[in-house]
Structures are given as structure tokens and as C-alpha cells.
Design a protein around this motif. Structure first.
Motif, PDB file in Angstrom:
ATOM      1  N   GLU A 157      43.346  40.217   4.627  1.00 38.24           N
ATOM      2  CA  GLU A 157      44.704  40.137   5.142  1.00 38.24           C
ATOM      3  C   GLU A 157      45.471  41.404   4.795  1.00 38.24           C
ATOM      4  O   GLU A 157      45.138  42.124   3.850  1.00 38.24           O
ATOM      5  CB  GLU A 157      45.429  38.918   4.585  1.00 38.24           C
ATOM      6  N   LYS A 158      46.498  41.676   5.592  1.00 38.24           N
ATOM      7  CA  LYS A 158      47.235  42.930   5.472  1.00 38.24           C
ATOM      8  C   LYS A 158      48.354  42.859   4.445  1.00 38.24           C
ATOM      9  O   LYS A 158      48.723  43.870   3.846  1.00 38.24           O
ATOM     10  CB  LYS A 158      47.801  43.307   6.845  1.00 38.24           C
ATOM     11  N   PHE A 194      38.237  60.344  17.761  1.00 45.26           N
ATOM     12  CA  PHE A 194      39.345  59.401  17.807  1.00 45.26           C
ATOM     13  C   PHE A 194      38.902  58.062  17.226  1.00 45.26           C
ATOM     14  O   PHE A 194      37.728  57.717  17.237  1.00 45.26           O
ATOM     15  CB  PHE A 194      39.818  59.234  19.247  1.00 45.26           C
ATOM     16  N   ASP A 195      39.851  57.308  16.721  1.00 46.91           N
ATOM     17  CA  ASP A 195      39.605  55.984  16.153  1.00 46.91           C
ATOM     18  C   ASP A 195      38.650  56.061  14.967  1.00 46.91           C
ATOM     19  O   ASP A 195      38.767  56.928  14.122  1.00 46.91           O
ATOM     20  CB  ASP A 195      39.081  55.027  17.229  1.00 46.91           C
ATOM     21  N   SER A 196      37.663  55.145  14.918  1.00 50.79           N
ATOM     22  CA  SER A 196      36.839  55.007  13.720  1.00 50.79           C
ATOM     23  C   SER A 196      35.976  56.230  13.444  1.00 50.79           C
ATOM     24  O   SER A 196      35.587  56.476  12.308  1.00 50.79           O
ATOM     25  CB  SER A 196      35.944  53.767  13.845  1.00 50.79           C
ATOM     26  N   ARG A 197      35.675  57.020  14.472  1.00 43.96           N
ATOM     27  CA  ARG A 197      34.809  58.173  14.247  1.00 43.96           C
ATOM     28  C   ARG A 197      35.527  59.306  13.509  1.00 43.96           C
ATOM     29  O   ARG A 197      34.902  60.286  13.138  1.00 43.96           O
ATOM     30  CB  ARG A 197      34.244  58.681  15.576  1.00 43.96           C
ATOM     31  N   PHE A 206      43.151  51.105   6.924  1.00 42.59           N
ATOM     32  CA  PHE A 206      42.887  51.092   8.359  1.00 42.59           C
ATOM     33  C   PHE A 206      41.969  49.925   8.704  1.00 42.59           C
ATOM     34  O   PHE A 206      41.335  49.321   7.829  1.00 42.59           O
ATOM     35  CB  PHE A 206      42.231  52.412   8.797  1.00 42.59           C
ATOM     36  N   SER A 207      41.898  49.617   9.997  1.00 42.64           N
ATOM     37  CA  SER A 207      40.966  48.619  10.526  1.00 42.64           C
ATOM     38  C   SER A 207      40.105  49.307  11.579  1.00 42.64           C
ATOM     39  O   SER A 207      40.624  49.751  12.605  1.00 42.64           O
ATOM     40  CB  SER A 207      41.710  47.436  11.155  1.00 42.64           C
ATOM     41  N   PRO A 208      38.795  49.424  11.363  1.00 34.59           N
ATOM     42  CA  PRO A 208      37.942  50.157  12.308  1.00 34.59           C
ATOM     43  C   PRO A 208      37.623  49.350  13.560  1.00 34.59           C
ATOM     44  O   PRO A 208      37.416  48.135  13.495  1.00 34.59           O
ATOM     45  CB  PRO A 208      36.674  50.411  11.491  1.00 34.59           C
ATOM     46  N   GLY A 209      37.578  50.033  14.699  1.00 30.80           N
ATOM     47  CA  GLY A 209      37.160  49.392  15.939  1.00 30.80           C
ATOM     48  C   GLY A 209      37.957  48.146  16.261  1.00 30.80           C
ATOM     49  O   GLY A 209      39.187  48.139  16.251  1.00 30.80           O
ATOM     50  N   THR A 210      37.250  47.049  16.500  1.00 28.72           N
ATOM     51  CA  THR A 210      37.885  45.775  16.836  1.00 28.72           C
ATOM     52  C   THR A 210      38.106  44.885  15.615  1.00 28.72           C
ATOM     53  O   THR A 210      38.563  43.754  15.746  1.00 28.72           O
ATOM     54  CB  THR A 210      37.014  45.014  17.851  1.00 28.72           C
ATOM     55  N   SER A 211      37.782  45.400  14.427  1.00 25.05           N
ATOM     56  CA  SER A 211      37.911  44.605  13.206  1.00 25.05           C
ATOM     57  C   SER A 211      39.373  44.373  12.844  1.00 25.05           C
ATOM     58  O   SER A 211      40.242  45.203  13.114  1.00 25.05           O
ATOM     59  CB  SER A 211      37.205  45.312  12.045  1.00 25.05           C
ATOM     60  N   LYS A 212      39.640  43.230  12.209  1.00 26.38           N
ATOM     61  CA  LYS A 212      40.973  42.926  11.699  1.00 26.38           C
ATOM     62  C   LYS A 212      41.051  43.125  10.187  1.00 26.38           C
ATOM     63  O   LYS A 212      42.123  43.005   9.598  1.00 26.38           O
ATOM     64  CB  LYS A 212      41.352  41.484  12.049  1.00 26.38           C
ATOM     65  N   TYR A 213      39.913  43.419   9.565  1.00 27.10           N
ATOM     66  CA  TYR A 213      39.888  43.599   8.118  1.00 27.10           C
ATOM     67  C   TYR A 213      40.418  44.977   7.747  1.00 27.10           C
ATOM     68  O   TYR A 213      40.346  45.922   8.528  1.00 27.10           O
ATOM     69  CB  TYR A 213      38.468  43.409   7.585  1.00 27.10           C
ATOM     70  N   ARG A 214      40.931  45.089   6.516  1.00 28.08           N
ATOM     71  CA  ARG A 214      41.539  46.331   6.055  1.00 28.08           C
ATOM     72  C   ARG A 214      40.620  47.044   5.061  1.00 28.08           C
ATOM     73  O   ARG A 214      39.987  46.419   4.204  1.00 28.08           O
ATOM     74  CB  ARG A 214      42.892  46.060   5.393  1.00 28.08           C
ATOM     75  N   TYR A 215      40.569  48.347   5.218  1.00 27.72           N
ATOM     76  CA  TYR A 215      39.767  49.196   4.345  1.00 27.72           C
ATOM     77  C   TYR A 215      40.602  50.399   3.922  1.00 27.72           C
ATOM     78  O   TYR A 215      41.455  50.874   4.678  1.00 27.72           O
ATOM     79  CB  TYR A 215      38.513  49.698   5.069  1.00 27.72           C
TER      80      TYR A 215
END
Length: 430
Positions: A98-99, A81-84, A55-64
Motif C-alpha cells: 500500500e502507498k 521510458f517507464d520501468s526501463r 515507484f510502481s513498475p509497469g501495471t503493478s500497484k505495489y511500491r518499490y
């Protein structure tokens, strides 16, 4: 023409075979050895409560790689909802840039790892054995367990589990304390922001009171920020609602033996979204979004440790979020500082010459920019967001002080005049 049709038919058959033969993770809770969980695929716990994937939290483009509540948007719980919704992050300090090519796998050597294009793999667990038969399962508790299995599928031993490496969330069954045999600590560490799950400046740990009793402590960096008071008679001294009497629907307990010492809690009844989350401002939030303790930046409550401020500051000093621009460029702190919004405010508040600050995220790095008292601020609706020191509370305090003093003087003058006039009349009558 016939050759083209045969080729298309062959491709169609191969696609169908791949669709039916390739592993589907839509309903699976287990990753078997030599299988791959790609970006976009998920593991789902058997009871459908938790989901694991990238996933990518909030406005981030990085993947975790993370675990989150597998719930649709609910207007009764908008904060989930979302990152929470995320309750655990595997690579919080090592973002994937990168994805493409991102996947989770168990290789032939028994290594549970994240692989991606353009970088070294991230090992979650590694066992030195070529003959190991392993799998990883997302349990109904939200625990992701990597285990060695026998030929009949039964668990031989647990090699690694996510509950031993919590991030910012304490789920039922998780531990908060220490393994005395290995020296391993179970603690929580806040995210830097909702878009950056890297380790922030707040941590939730256990400590020891004066009489040797255990307690829970929130630390800001190395300083004690909040304390629960000691655990005695089945509850915390300053937080009696966290007890072993099942207040609400949570039942807390403290375990102490020769191997480990820790706090944990269980759930009474069906409350699948139960959790405690340490946010980036040091408050502990429940599933409902409420902060039952640790919200010292919002209000000074039981357990809060008063932070020492310089003489130039007051507890009533507040920063207002405003849009505009400063007259000159400020001083920037970034890179290795790993600062959060709370850290930026504290930095400005403890600097007598600081008038305003801004918090920014640059990729996976964060920083602060601060401005001195001499710097001018111009309001502008399309400007940048800047936190500006507001002395209005202090001004109001002085206004009320002046009113109180003036009122007291007026009463004294009135009493004096009343006494003088009454005495004058008595003298005239006498």
C-alpha cells in the motif's frame, strides 16, 4: 465569525510555516539523519541525471524504492521510458502493498530503512551505534551512498552503498566480480517481468576459464547460457568490442589484487545514459535498447551455449502469441516457482506433450499454465493471450526437403534419358 476568521488565519500561517520549514527534496541529493523521504518525494543527483524515490513498475500497484534516469520521454530513446528507466531497486523481493505511510528514513540508531503502514520496516543498512551521525546521498554516478559523517560534514566511512547490491543494471563504475576479503559477490539478476522486479532466472556473473583467465557468464538458473570467452590482451575472446581500448565510448578493465577481482567500465565523453541491463530473456541491452550480446533466444550467436532439446523438438519450433481459448483447463505452476515468461516457454518446449502455455502475474506471484497436444484451441479476438506451438517452420523444412529430393530425382531421370537416347542414336549410326 471573528473566531472562525482567526482560526482560518492561524491555519494559513501554520501551513505557510510548514511549507517553508519542511525539507524539500525537489533539488536535494541528500537525506539527513531523522529526515523522512515520503512517497511522492524524491532525491535528485547534483547533475540531475538520476532520481531516487518510490515507484510502481509497469501495471503493478505495489511500491518499490528505486533509482532511475531522471529524463523526460525522448522519442529517440522510447525504451528508457517507464520501468526501463529504473537502474536499481532496494526492495525488489519485498513489495510494499500500500502507498500510505511509505517512507525512507535514517533513524537515531543509524538505521537506513523503509517504513510503511501494516508491515515491518525494511532495513537497508544498520550500524550498532547510538552516537552515529549519518546521511545518505545520491551521487552523479547513480550510486546511493549511506555514510557516517564528521561534525564538519566530511565523510568518515561508507556504511553501505547501492553499487554493492546491483539488481539488473550495470552502470559505469559498478563492479562485476568478487570481494576476496568479505566473500561478497557483485552480479546482476534479471527482473521476472517489466511489472515485477523480483529476482528472475537469469544472472550475469564472472567465471574462470580453463587456463585460469576470467570471463563473464550469463546463467539461466544453474546452466551456462552464454559466455564472453576469456579476458585476454585487454578484451574478451568472443566479444572483442568490450575492451580496454575504448571501443565506441566504453572502456572496460579487469582489476585483480589480493582484495578483489572484478570487471568494470568507464565512459569516454558525455554519455550520461550509459548502462547494460540484463533483461528477463537473458539478453544484455544497452541504453539504446540494442542487445549486443546474450540474445540467444532471438539468434544463436557467438558465446551462446546450445540448449539440449528432447528428440521431439526442433530448433525451428516457435510459439506464436495468439488470442483465443483452450478447450479445457491446463496444468498450472505458480506460487513458489517464481517463473518468468522465458521459463514458461522452456517448460513447454521441453515437454513433448505440451502444445501451448500462458504466463500470468497474480499480485507479486507468477505462474504458468500449460496445455497438452490433445487440447483444442479456438481463435477469438477478445480471448486471452496464449502462446501456441507453431510447426509451420518444421513443415516448411520438410517441404523444402521434398522439393530438393524431387529435384534431384528429376535431374537423375533426365540424365538417364539423355544418356539412353544418345546411346541409341550412336548404335543406329554405327
Amino acid at each position: 465569525m471573528m473566531a472562525i476568521n482567526k482560526r482560518n488565519l492561524l491555519l494559513l500561517c501554520l501551513s505557510c510555516c510548514y511549507f517553508f520549514i519542511s525539507p524539500s527534496y525537489s533539488d536535494s541529493n541528500t537525506l539527513e539523519q531523522s529526515q523522512q523521504l515520503e512517497d511522492g518525494q524524491h532525491l535528485v543527483s547534483a547533475d540531475k541525471t538520476f532520481k531516487l524515490g518510490f515507484f510502481s513498475p509497469g501495471t503493478s500497484k505495489y511500491r518499490y524504492l528505486g533509482i532511475w534516469f531522471n529524463t523526460p520521454y525522448d522519442e529517440n530513446y522510447p525504451e528508457l521510458f517507464d520501468s526501463r528507466k529504473v537502474v536499481w531497486v532496494a526492495n525488489r523481493n519485498i513489495p510494499i502493498f500500500e502507498k500510505s505511510g511509505v517512507l525512507l528514513t535514517i533513524d537515531e540508531l543509524g538505521k537506513l530503512k523503509i517504513s510503511y503502514n501494516g508491515g515491518s520496516s525494511i532495513a537497508l543498512s544498520f550500524v550498532q551505534s547510538k552516537n552515529i551521525n549519518a546521511s545518505a546521498t545520491l551521487l552523479d554516478s547513480g550510486n546511493f551512498v549511506f555514510k557516517e559523517v564528521d561534525s564538519d560534514g566530511s565523510t568518515e566511512r561508507i556504511l553501505w552503498q547501492s553499487f554493492d547490491y546491483p539488481t539488473d543494471t550495470l552502470l559505469p563504475g559498478m563492479k562485476l566480480g568478487m570481494n576476496l576479503k568479505t566473500g561478497h559477490f557483485w552480479s546482476l539478476t534479471s527482473w521476472i517481468s517489466e511489472s515485477l522486479p523480483a529476482e528472475g532466472s537469469f544472472s550475469l556473473t564472472t567465471g574462470v576459464g580453463i587456463n585460469g583467465s576470467s570471463l563473464i557468464i550469463i546463467r539461466w538458473k544453474r546452466s551456462v547460457y552464454w559466455t564472453s570467452g576469456v579476458w585476454q590482451n585487454g578484451h574478451f575472446e568472443l566479444l572483442p568490442t568490450l575492451s580496454n581500448e575504448g571501443y565506441g565510448y566504453k572502456n572496460f578493465s579487469y582489476i585483480s589484487n589480493e582484495y578483489e577481482k572484478y570487471f568494470t567500465y568507464s565512459i569516454i565523453g558525455n554519455h550520461t545514459l550509459a548502462r547494460y541491463m540484463l533483461d528477463s530473456k537473458g539478453a544484455i541491452a544497452e541504453s539504446t535498447g540494442l542487445a549486443p550480446f546474450g540474445a540467444c533466444s532471438y539468434k544463436f550467436d557467438l558465446g551462446c551455449v546450445e540448449q539440449i532439446l528432447p528428440d521431439c523438438r526442433s530448433r525451428n519450433d516457435r510459439f506464436e502469441l495468439r488470442k483465443g481459448f483452450m478447450s479445457v483447463q491446463g496444468v498450472t505452476f505458480d506460487g513458489s516457482y517464481n517463473l518468468s515468461l522465458f521459463d514458461c516457454e522452456a517448460m513447454c518446449l521441453n515437454n513433448c506433450s505440451c502444445r501451448a502455455y500462458d504466463f500470468f502475474i497474480n499480485g507479486s506471484q507468477t505462474g504458468c499454465e500449460i496445455w497438452s497436444e490433445e487440447t483444442g484451441f479456438t481463435e477469438y479476438n477478445n480471448g486471452r493471450e496464449i502462446y501456441v506451438l507453431n510447426h509451420s517452420n518444421k513443415a516448411k523444412w520438410w517441404i523444402w526437403l521434398v522439393i530438393a529430393v524431387s529435384g534431384s530425382v528429376a535431374v537423375l531421370v533426365f540424365c538417364f534419358l539423355f544418356y539412353f537416347i544418345r546411346r541409341r542414336r550412336l548404335e543406329e549410326q554405327g
